[in-house]
Design a protein around this motif. Structure first.
Motif, PDB file in Angstrom:
ATOM      1  N   MET A 172      56.677   8.950   4.788  1.00 30.65           N
ATOM      2  CA  MET A 172      56.031   9.834   5.750  1.00 30.65           C
ATOM      3  C   MET A 172      56.471  11.286   5.522  1.00 30.65           C
ATOM      4  O   MET A 172      57.613  11.539   5.159  1.00 30.65           O
ATOM      5  CB  MET A 172      56.386   9.411   7.186  1.00 30.65           C
ATOM      6  N   ILE A 173      55.563  12.201   5.769  1.00 29.35           N
ATOM      7  CA  ILE A 173      55.892  13.624   5.698  1.00 29.35           C
ATOM      8  C   ILE A 173      56.914  13.953   6.780  1.00 29.35           C
ATOM      9  O   ILE A 173      56.797  13.504   7.923  1.00 29.35           O
ATOM     10  CB  ILE A 173      54.627  14.480   5.902  1.00 29.35           C
ATOM     11  N   GLN A 174      57.908  14.732   6.410  1.00 28.70           N
ATOM     12  CA  GLN A 174      58.882  15.250   7.372  1.00 28.70           C
ATOM     13  C   GLN A 174      58.875  16.772   7.324  1.00 28.70           C
ATOM     14  O   GLN A 174      58.914  17.361   6.241  1.00 28.70           O
ATOM     15  CB  GLN A 174      60.288  14.750   7.064  1.00 28.70           C
ATOM     16  N   LEU A 175      58.831  17.390   8.494  1.00 28.28           N
ATOM     17  CA  LEU A 175      58.918  18.844   8.603  1.00 28.28           C
ATOM     18  C   LEU A 175      60.249  19.192   9.246  1.00 28.28           C
ATOM     19  O   LEU A 175      60.490  18.881  10.409  1.00 28.28           O
ATOM     20  CB  LEU A 175      57.777  19.397   9.450  1.00 28.28           C
ATOM     21  N   HIS A 176      61.112  19.812   8.479  1.00 29.62           N
ATOM     22  CA  HIS A 176      62.404  20.269   8.982  1.00 29.62           C
ATOM     23  C   HIS A 176      62.178  21.648   9.599  1.00 29.62           C
ATOM     24  O   HIS A 176      61.790  22.587   8.899  1.00 29.62           O
ATOM     25  CB  HIS A 176      63.426  20.326   7.840  1.00 29.62           C
ATOM     26  N   HIS A 177      62.418  21.759  10.899  1.00 26.20           N
ATOM     27  CA  HIS A 177      61.941  22.926  11.619  1.00 26.20           C
ATOM     28  C   HIS A 177      62.925  23.367  12.690  1.00 26.20           C
ATOM     29  O   HIS A 177      63.904  22.669  13.003  1.00 26.20           O
ATOM     30  CB  HIS A 177      60.598  22.613  12.290  1.00 26.20           C
ATOM     31  N   TYR A 178      62.636  24.532  13.244  1.00 20.85           N
ATOM     32  CA  TYR A 178      63.295  25.031  14.453  1.00 20.85           C
ATOM     33  C   TYR A 178      62.234  25.801  15.219  1.00 20.85           C
ATOM     34  O   TYR A 178      61.404  26.482  14.611  1.00 20.85           O
ATOM     35  CB  TYR A 178      64.489  25.933  14.112  1.00 20.85           C
ATOM     36  N   PRO A 179      62.217  25.705  16.559  1.00 21.53           N
ATOM     37  CA  PRO A 179      61.141  26.337  17.339  1.00 21.53           C
ATOM     38  C   PRO A 179      61.020  27.841  17.101  1.00 21.53           C
ATOM     39  O   PRO A 179      62.016  28.549  16.938  1.00 21.53           O
ATOM     40  CB  PRO A 179      61.537  26.040  18.788  1.00 21.53           C
ATOM     41  N   ALA A 180      59.766  28.292  17.107  1.00 23.69           N
ATOM     42  CA  ALA A 180      59.409  29.716  17.074  1.00 23.69           C
ATOM     43  C   ALA A 180      59.774  30.421  15.777  1.00 23.69           C
ATOM     44  O   ALA A 180      59.829  31.643  15.725  1.00 23.69           O
ATOM     45  CB  ALA A 180      60.013  30.448  18.268  1.00 23.69           C
ATOM     46  N   THR A 181      60.036  29.658  14.738  1.00 26.12           N
ATOM     47  CA  THR A 181      60.310  30.234  13.419  1.00 26.12           C
ATOM     48  C   THR A 181      59.045  30.118  12.558  1.00 26.12           C
ATOM     49  O   THR A 181      57.989  29.670  13.022  1.00 26.12           O
ATOM     50  CB  THR A 181      61.465  29.506  12.727  1.00 26.12           C
ATOM     51  N   ALA A 182      59.167  30.464  11.292  1.00 24.26           N
ATOM     52  CA  ALA A 182      58.043  30.311  10.372  1.00 24.26           C
ATOM     53  C   ALA A 182      57.614  28.850  10.230  1.00 24.26           C
ATOM     54  O   ALA A 182      56.492  28.577   9.779  1.00 24.26           O
ATOM     55  CB  ALA A 182      58.399  30.878   9.000  1.00 24.26           C
ATOM     56  N   ALA A 183      58.460  27.924  10.639  1.00 24.21           N
ATOM     57  CA  ALA A 183      58.088  26.505  10.604  1.00 24.21           C
ATOM     58  C   ALA A 183      56.889  26.211  11.501  1.00 24.21           C
ATOM     59  O   ALA A 183      56.226  25.183  11.326  1.00 24.21           O
ATOM     60  CB  ALA A 183      59.272  25.641  11.020  1.00 24.21           C
ATOM     61  N   MET A 184      56.597  27.106  12.452  1.00 23.74           N
ATOM     62  CA  MET A 184      55.420  26.908  13.305  1.00 23.74           C
ATOM     63  C   MET A 184      54.136  26.871  12.477  1.00 23.74           C
ATOM     64  O   MET A 184      53.169  26.195  12.846  1.00 23.74           O
ATOM     65  CB  MET A 184      55.334  28.004  14.361  1.00 23.74           C
ATOM     66  N   ILE A 185      54.133  27.564  11.347  1.00 23.94           N
ATOM     67  CA  ILE A 185      52.912  27.635  10.536  1.00 23.94           C
ATOM     68  C   ILE A 185      52.545  26.263   9.970  1.00 23.94           C
ATOM     69  O   ILE A 185      51.449  25.754  10.255  1.00 23.94           O
ATOM     70  CB  ILE A 185      53.082  28.697   9.433  1.00 23.94           C
ATOM     71  N   PRO A 186      53.412  25.593   9.192  1.00 21.83           N
ATOM     72  CA  PRO A 186      53.050  24.245   8.750  1.00 21.83           C
ATOM     73  C   PRO A 186      52.974  23.243   9.890  1.00 21.83           C
ATOM     74  O   PRO A 186      52.240  22.249   9.786  1.00 21.83           O
ATOM     75  CB  PRO A 186      54.156  23.885   7.756  1.00 21.83           C
ATOM     76  N   HIS A 187      53.705  23.486  10.970  1.00 21.65           N
ATOM     77  CA  HIS A 187      53.607  22.621  12.152  1.00 21.65           C
ATOM     78  C   HIS A 187      52.169  22.617  12.672  1.00 21.65           C
ATOM     79  O   HIS A 187      51.584  21.554  12.939  1.00 21.65           O
ATOM     80  CB  HIS A 187      54.585  23.131  13.213  1.00 21.65           C
ATOM     81  N   ILE A 188      51.565  23.804  12.797  1.00 19.34           N
ATOM     82  CA  ILE A 188      50.172  23.883  13.245  1.00 19.34           C
ATOM     83  C   ILE A 188      49.252  23.229  12.225  1.00 19.34           C
ATOM     84  O   ILE A 188      48.336  22.470  12.588  1.00 19.34           O
ATOM     85  CB  ILE A 188      49.758  25.345  13.491  1.00 19.34           C
ATOM     86  N   VAL A 189      49.478  23.498  10.947  1.00 14.53           N
ATOM     87  CA  VAL A 189      48.631  22.898   9.908  1.00 14.53           C
ATOM     88  C   VAL A 189      48.680  21.373   9.992  1.00 14.53           C
ATOM     89  O   VAL A 189      47.632  20.701   9.929  1.00 14.53           O
ATOM     90  CB  VAL A 189      49.055  23.392   8.513  1.00 14.53           C
ATOM     91  N   LEU A 190      49.850  20.814  10.154  1.00  7.60           N
ATOM     92  CA  LEU A 190      49.977  19.356  10.259  1.00  7.60           C
ATOM     93  C   LEU A 190      49.235  18.818  11.480  1.00  7.60           C
ATOM     94  O   LEU A 190      48.586  17.766  11.406  1.00  7.60           O
ATOM     95  CB  LEU A 190      51.455  18.962  10.309  1.00  7.60           C
TER      96      LEU A 190
END
Length: 217
Positions: free
Chosen positions: A1-19
């Motif tokens: 499964m795809i895993q997104l290593h993230h933290y809120p309100a960072t640039a990780a929001m971009i692939p988070h939205i795409v996913l």
């Protein structure tokens, strides 16, 4: 499964939205920046730069937000989040994706972390760097606003929603606390655009997933 290593309100929001737009199964893995876990040995094995996000997809480990976005577009072509390869529209997609990460995001990072660009303890120098960065962001937001006006559609590339939109939305919301320069929400085109983005179910899910509170933009 795809895993997104993230933290809120960072640039990780971009692939988070795409996913979320793709609607594919994935797992969010919190990298707690407040505890410096992005500098922990385990995370540095994923990204030696100690930056967020990282996406893992099977044996693939990928960092750099733009690379993650392109990978998701290319592995889910049916979602049409990027124009066809080889088209003029795809070339402009590459141009704006690169501009967003290399020009606007890079300048915003100088604004948020000016102390990185001066000697330790040079508070006056840091304040000057921050002021100049905000001034540059002002012109870059004007460029975004003009492009939205030129396109004349509801989304950044015109009529079709694309992976550029999560990028524009995320970086634009980083300006929400600007006091000298007008934030993105106060721009003629960007203000209405951000409201359209906030109305998208995928964006609403991301804001809830990340535990964010208004004002969102």
């Amino acid at each position: 499964m795809i895993q997104l290593h993230h933290y809120p309100a960072t640039a990780a929001m971009i692939p988070h939205i795409v996913l979320e737009e793709l609607g594919v199964p994935y797992e969010r893995v919190l990298v707690d920046r407040s505890r410096d876990l992005h500098k922990a040995p385990g995370y540095l094995k994923l990204n030696p730069n100690g930056l967020i996000p990282v996406l893992t997809d099977g044996e693939l480990v990928l960092y750099e937000t733009a690379a993650i976005v392109l990978h998701l577009c290319d592995t889910h072509p049916g979602a049409a989040l990027a124009p066809p390869v080889g088209s003029a529209q795809r070339a402009h997609f590459y141009k704006w994706l690169t501009w967003l990460t290399n020009t606007l995001q890079a300048t915003l990072m100088v604004y948020f972390y000016p102390e990185r660009w001066v000697d330790e303890g040079n508070t006056e120098g840091a304040a000057e760097v921050k002021r100049h960065a905000e001034g540059k962001v002002d012109g870059l937001l004007a460029q975004l606003d003009a492009e939205l006006a030129r396109q004349g559609g509801p989304w950044f590339a015109g009529e079709a929603y694309s992976a550029l939109d999560p990028y524009v939305f995320t970086l634009a919301r980083w300006t929400r606390n600007f006091r000298v320069t007008a934030p993105a929400r106060n721009r003629p085109q960007l203000g209405a655009y951000l409201e359209r983005m906030l109305a998208r179910p995928a964006v609403q899910r991301v804001l809830a997933n990340e535990g964010l509170q208004p004002p969102y933009v």
